[in-house]
Design a protein around this motif. Structure first.
Motif, PDB file in Angstrom:
ATOM      1  N   GLU A  64      -7.725  -2.093  -9.006  1.00  0.00           N
ATOM      2  CA  GLU A  64      -6.377  -1.531  -9.088  1.00  0.00           C
ATOM      3  C   GLU A  64      -6.272  -0.214  -8.322  1.00  0.00           C
ATOM      4  N   ARG A  65      -7.334   0.591  -8.387  1.00  0.00           N
ATOM      5  CA  ARG A  65      -7.340   1.857  -7.639  1.00  0.00           C
ATOM      6  C   ARG A  65      -7.294   1.601  -6.132  1.00  0.00           C
ATOM      7  N   ILE A  66      -8.048   0.597  -5.691  1.00  0.00           N
ATOM      8  CA  ILE A  66      -8.075   0.283  -4.261  1.00  0.00           C
ATOM      9  C   ILE A  66      -6.704  -0.205  -3.794  1.00  0.00           C
ATOM     10  N   VAL A  67      -6.041  -1.014  -4.643  1.00  0.00           N
ATOM     11  CA  VAL A  67      -4.698  -1.494  -4.283  1.00  0.00           C
ATOM     12  C   VAL A  67      -3.737  -0.320  -4.100  1.00  0.00           C
ATOM     13  N   TRP A  68      -3.795   0.648  -5.011  1.00  0.00           N
ATOM     14  CA  TRP A  68      -2.911   1.812  -4.896  1.00  0.00           C
ATOM     15  C   TRP A  68      -3.268   2.673  -3.685  1.00  0.00           C
ATOM     16  N   ILE A  69      -4.540   2.756  -3.353  1.00  0.00           N
ATOM     17  CA  ILE A  69      -4.948   3.509  -2.153  1.00  0.00           C
ATOM     18  C   ILE A  69      -4.382   2.844  -0.904  1.00  0.00           C
ATOM     19  N   VAL A  70      -4.454   1.515  -0.857  1.00  0.00           N
ATOM     20  CA  VAL A  70      -3.911   0.779   0.300  1.00  0.00           C
ATOM     21  C   VAL A  70      -2.398   0.970   0.384  1.00  0.00           C
ATOM     22  N   ILE A  71      -1.711   0.952  -0.761  1.00  0.00           N
ATOM     23  CA  ILE A  71      -0.254   1.131  -0.761  1.00  0.00           C
ATOM     24  C   ILE A  71       0.112   2.521  -0.240  1.00  0.00           C
ATOM     25  N   HIS A  72      -0.594   3.549  -0.724  1.00  0.00           N
ATOM     26  CA  HIS A  72      -0.309   4.906  -0.270  1.00  0.00           C
ATOM     27  C   HIS A  72      -0.634   5.093   1.218  1.00  0.00           C
TER      28      HIS A  72
END
Length: 248
Positions: A64-72
């Motif tokens: 989930e953290r990686i997904v948010w990093i990619v989104i940002h």
């Protein structure tokens, strides 16, 4: 050959200070990284950006953290692209302000009057020229510098807070009346004000370079004599209305 039990010595130089500095630099880099990581975590926790606190929130898995990093990261790339495009358009396309509305098109609006006035309302060069003219007429016993100094009283024509001296103004009026036969304040201020040729270097109108002297006229405005364009009023001086009182 080396015999058994013979001590072995290295010919390479061993600098203790260099090793100490390297260890200290590693500790400093590690300390700076920990400080940066600490404040980044605090920023993410208390930031109002959408999804930013999810990066450091406890209980979140790494996926989930990686997904948010990619989104940002994706949002940042698009933001940089949009800013660059807007900046490119700003550099290539002039900014236009249009007063057109749905009820009245801008094509029917009259072109506004333009007046360019200098901050320096009295030209020092013109003041010296007029002072020389008055001095050469021998109408006053004042020196050339004293006559030029009296011209500061003309500042009262523009600034109501100007500290005027009634005696100095009286001397000016008498001196100019003797030198020129009359004391015309408007004409004197017109001569003292910097001319359009002194303040206008280059003029462009409708995309073409024009002669500034043909576009602008040196006329009286509410701020004194200025370089005016599209000035509609026919006369610079408003007519004086004389009212009569009839006694019954």
């Amino acid at each position: 050959m080396k015999t058994i039990g013979e001590p072995i010595f290295s010919t390479e130089k061993f600098d203790v200070s260099t090793v100490w500095l390297r260890k200290r630099r590693r500790r400093n880099r590690s300390s700076n990284f920990k400080i940066l990581l600490k404040y980044t975590r605090l920023y993410c926790e208390y930031s109002s950006l959408v999804g930013c606190r999810y990066l450091v929130e406890s209980g979140r898995n790494w996926l989930e953290r990686i997904v948010w990093i990619v989104i940002h990261a994706t949002s940042l790339v698009f933001l940089i692209f949009i800013v660059l495009e807007v900046y490119k358009q700003y550099k290539t396309t002039p900014v236009l302000t249009v007063l057109e509305t749905d009820h009245y098109p801008a094509t029917l609006l009259h072109f506004p009057a333009v007046a360019i006035c200098t901050i320096n309302r009295i030209s020092q060069q013109s003041a010296h020229e007029i002072a020389n003219e008055v001095f050469n007429t021998n109408v006053s016993k004042l020196s050339l510098d004293e006559i030029t100094g009296l011209f500061h009283e003309f500042g009262a024509m523009y600034d109501t807070d100007f500290n005027t001296n009634a005696e100095r103004i009286k001397i000016l009026q008498e001196m100019f009346t003797k030198a020129y036969g009359q004391f015309d304040v408007a004409q004197m201020m017109k001569r003292l004000t910097p001319k359009c040729s002194d303040i206008l270097i280059k003029c462009k109108f409708s995309g073409r370079t024009r002669d500034c002297s043909k576009l602008f006229s040196f006329r009286k405005t509410q701020d004194g004599f200025c370089c005016t364009f599209n000035y509609a009023r026919e006369q610079d001086d408003l007519p004086v209305q004389v009212s009569s009182i009839v006694l019954l």
